[in-house]
Design a protein around this motif. Structure first.
Motif, PDB file in Angstrom:
ATOM      1  N   GLY A 114       0.830  -1.215   0.000  1.00 31.59           N
ATOM      2  CA  GLY A 114       0.000   0.000   0.000  1.00 31.59           C
ATOM      3  C   GLY A 114       0.854   1.251   0.000  1.00 31.59           C
ATOM      4  O   GLY A 114       0.614   2.184  -0.792  1.00 31.59           O
ATOM      5  N   LEU A 115       1.878   1.259   0.856  1.00 33.89           N
ATOM      6  CA  LEU A 115       2.755   2.425   0.935  1.00 33.89           C
ATOM      7  C   LEU A 115       3.461   2.676  -0.395  1.00 33.89           C
ATOM      8  O   LEU A 115       3.589   3.822  -0.843  1.00 33.89           O
ATOM      9  N   LEU A 116       3.907   1.577  -1.037  1.00 34.18           N
ATOM     10  CA  LEU A 116       4.620   1.719  -2.307  1.00 34.18           C
ATOM     11  C   LEU A 116       3.680   2.251  -3.385  1.00 34.18           C
ATOM     12  O   LEU A 116       4.050   3.127  -4.177  1.00 34.18           O
ATOM     13  N   ALA A 117       2.445   1.733  -3.405  1.00 31.27           N
ATOM     14  CA  ALA A 117       1.472   2.205  -4.397  1.00 31.27           C
ATOM     15  C   ALA A 117       1.230   3.698  -4.199  1.00 31.27           C
ATOM     16  O   ALA A 117       1.210   4.476  -5.172  1.00 31.27           O
ATOM     17  N   ALA A 118       1.087   4.115  -2.943  1.00 33.80           N
ATOM     18  CA  ALA A 118       0.862   5.532  -2.655  1.00 33.80           C
ATOM     19  C   ALA A 118       2.034   6.374  -3.134  1.00 33.80           C
ATOM     20  O   ALA A 118       1.861   7.447  -3.719  1.00 33.80           O
TER      21      ALA A 118
END
Lengths: 270, 318
Positions: free
Chosen positions: B192-196
């Protein structure tokens, strides 16, 4: 990348050496058959099998026993014990062998009374060939058992409290709970321990090499497959035979690793 | 009202019976047996270490004629220390420095390659990802000794047998580091953090550098601790690379310890039953050598015991 350079390439190179003659011609399985026929390889594997029988039995009985016993205590009480059991791991490798040579030397050893009871007067008495598997198992157990106790205790800590309460409600005593409830629940960790210890045991090297060295080869320098292979490579420059033995051992190790990855369900690749 | 009643009844049934003196006695006896068993086991594990500590305080004659677990004097530690570092065994310092160089460089490589590799396996889906993961797991479960002979044969053919690289590169191979980094990065939270980060316009490099890397300090710690212990205590690999070719200047401390057993004069008779332990220096100096050589690992164990347990539970064994 590095896996290829120091993992797969050497294995491939060893396989190539194992399959070729001294001059470099392809000879198929000749080296494997020759190392087998030489008459040293089978005894080496038998020695290791004897060692393994003692070492694995000790792991099952003592490591699991101690872990189960500790699990009945509060964590706070058992933690110092776990640390003490684990401390000798710091002496792994050649240090542990030197330590145990001192332990087996009558006169110097703090276990002198035990050696005395056995009637041993010299280090050589402690190292008679029938004793070697026991001595190697002692060293392996001293440095290795503590970390397996940590693993089994860690696995036991994951057994849910509800299950243990239910067992107590059904009237199970501590011994029954341990054998009928806890043991089955940590089965896969026990299998993991046994396979890893087995794979590691086939690789026995430092103990037989150093003990043979200290006895100026009065103790068999060809005791384990690894000492046999290094002897062939460095004393006789026969790298092809050494490679054949290395491949034998690597096959055992890969089969064990494969069993762990594909059969125990402990490792996930998704 | 009814559910409350049921819960009350359950409570009553769980409450243990009041302690009768007999049950108390039985429980006390049980606890005593448990502690006795543990203490007995602890003696087996600890006595050799206590012996090392006491032995390092003694003089040669004291260890020869005194009782095995006797104490010498604190001053004698200093005298033994001098023998270790400037006297008979003057090479101890070199050996320790070599060990530090080999395991330190190995750990740097293991972290430098393992963390990005684990990140790559977790963050991207590419052809051959699953076979690569399985290869990593197989490699991490093979005992490190199994690769020593093939490595020696390879180093022999590449003519790097006598170089420090012959030991450092294999120490840098730490597939468990790749696997643990992969496990760590392959969670919904990190995904999730990487996608953000990508939505916010980060390049792939920036996403790794600014998001993944700062998150991975626990993994780096684990890799450092485990690879360091495995490398520092390794005996077979440096033995095969250096000892057979007589390069004492390159020895790590594990080989230095082994050398203590080499120099003894030959004993009379040539019979096994006459064999007595011969070491280069008196037992007290050898005991101090063992303690000094293992001190770095003991310190790491003291600091990082919890990490080691979690590493073990996830499949690494050092």
């Amino acid at each position: 990348m590095l896996l290829v350079v120091v993992g797969i390439w050497p294995a491939g190179y060893a396989l190539n050496l194992a399959l070729t003659s001294f001059g470099g011609a392809f000879t198929g399985l000749t080296n494997f058959i020759n190392t087998y026929n030489q008459g040293f390889l089978v005894p080496a594997f038998e020695h290791v099998a004897t060692f393994m029988a003692i070492w694995l039995t000790a792991l099952i009985v003592i490591v699991i026993g101690l872990s189960l016993v500790m699990h009945t205590l509060a964590r706070r009480v058992s933690a110092p014990f776990r640390f003490l059991f684990y401390l000798p791991a710091a002496f792994a490798g050649s240090a542990s062998v030197l330590v145990w040579l001192f332990m087996l030397q009558p006169g110097l050893s703090p276990w002198d009374f035990v050696l005395h009871m056995l009637g041993y007067k010299t280090l050589g008495d402690s190292l008679i060939s029938g004793n070697l598997p026991i001595v190697y198992a002692l060293i392996a157990f001293w440095t290795g058992a503590g970390s397996w106790i940590l693993v089994i205790h860690g696995a036991l800590a994951n057994v849910p409290d509800e299950v243990l309460e239910a067992a107590a409600l059904d009237g199970a005593g501590p011994v029954q709970t341990a054998l009928r409830v806890k043991l089955p629940m940590i089965k896969k960790w026990i299998v993991y321990m046994l396979i890893v210890a087995f794979a590691g045991g086939t690789q026995l090297f430092a103990e037989p090499q150093l003990i043979s060295q200290v006895s100026q080869r009065l103790v068999d320098p060809l005791w384990s497959p690894n000492t046999l292979a290094t002897y062939l490579a460095f004393q006789y420059d026969n790298f092809n035979y050494a490679a054949a033995i290395a491949i034998d051992l690597l096959v055992v190790a890969v089969v064990c690793a494969g069993l762990l990855v594909f059969r125990t369900g402990l490792f996930k690749a998704d | 009202m009814r559910p409350v009643n049921i819960s009350v009844r359950l409570d009553v049934s769980i409450t243990p019976r009041p302690w009768s003196p007999r049950r108390l006695l039985a429980r006390g006896a049980w606890r005593l047996i448990v502690l006795g068993v543990l203490a007995f086991a602890a003696i087996f594990f600890v006595v050799p270490i206590v012996w090392l500590l006491l032995e390092s305080t003694r003089t040669g004659p004291q260890s020869q004629f005194g009782s095995p677990l006797g104490f010498g004097s604190f001053n004698q530690i200093l005298a033994n220390w001098q023998v270790l570092f400037s006297g008979l065994l003057g090479q101890t310092g070199t050996w320790l420095a070599n060990s530090a160089l080999y395991s330190g460089s190995g750990v740097l490589i293991a972290v430098g390659l393992g963390i990005p590799a684990g990140y790559g396996l977790a963050a991207f889906d590419f052809i051959g990802r699953r076979p690569l993961l399985i290869a990593t797991m197989i490699a991490m479960l093979i005992p490190s000794n199994a690769l020593v002979l093939p490595l020696v044969l390879e180093a022999h053919s590449l003519k790097v047998l006598s170089s420090p690289l012959a030991v450092i590169l294999p120490y840098g191979l730490f597939p468990f580091g790749v696997y643990i980094a992969y496990l760590y990065f392959n969670t919904p939270r990190v995904h999730g953090l990487l996608a953000a980060a990508r939505i916010d316009g980060c390049t792939e490099w920036q996403a790794f550098r600014a998001v993944a890397l700062p998150l991975s300090t626990p993994v780096i710690g684990l890799v450092v601790v485990l690879d360091f212990i495995a490398s520092w205590t390794n005996y077979f690999l440096p033995w095969a690379m250096y000892s057979a070719f007589d390069l004492p200047g390159r020895y790590p401390v594990t080989l230095g310890i082994a050398q203590q057993l080499m120099a003894g004069p030959s004993y009379g008779g040539g019979l096994l039953r006459d064999l007595q332990l011969q070491t280069t220096a008196p037992p007290s100096v050898e005991a101090l050598l063992i303690l000094v050589s293992c001190a770095p690992v003991i310190i790491v164990l003291l600091i990082a015991q919890r990490w080691i347990v979690s590493g073990r539970l996830q499949g690494v064994f050092v």
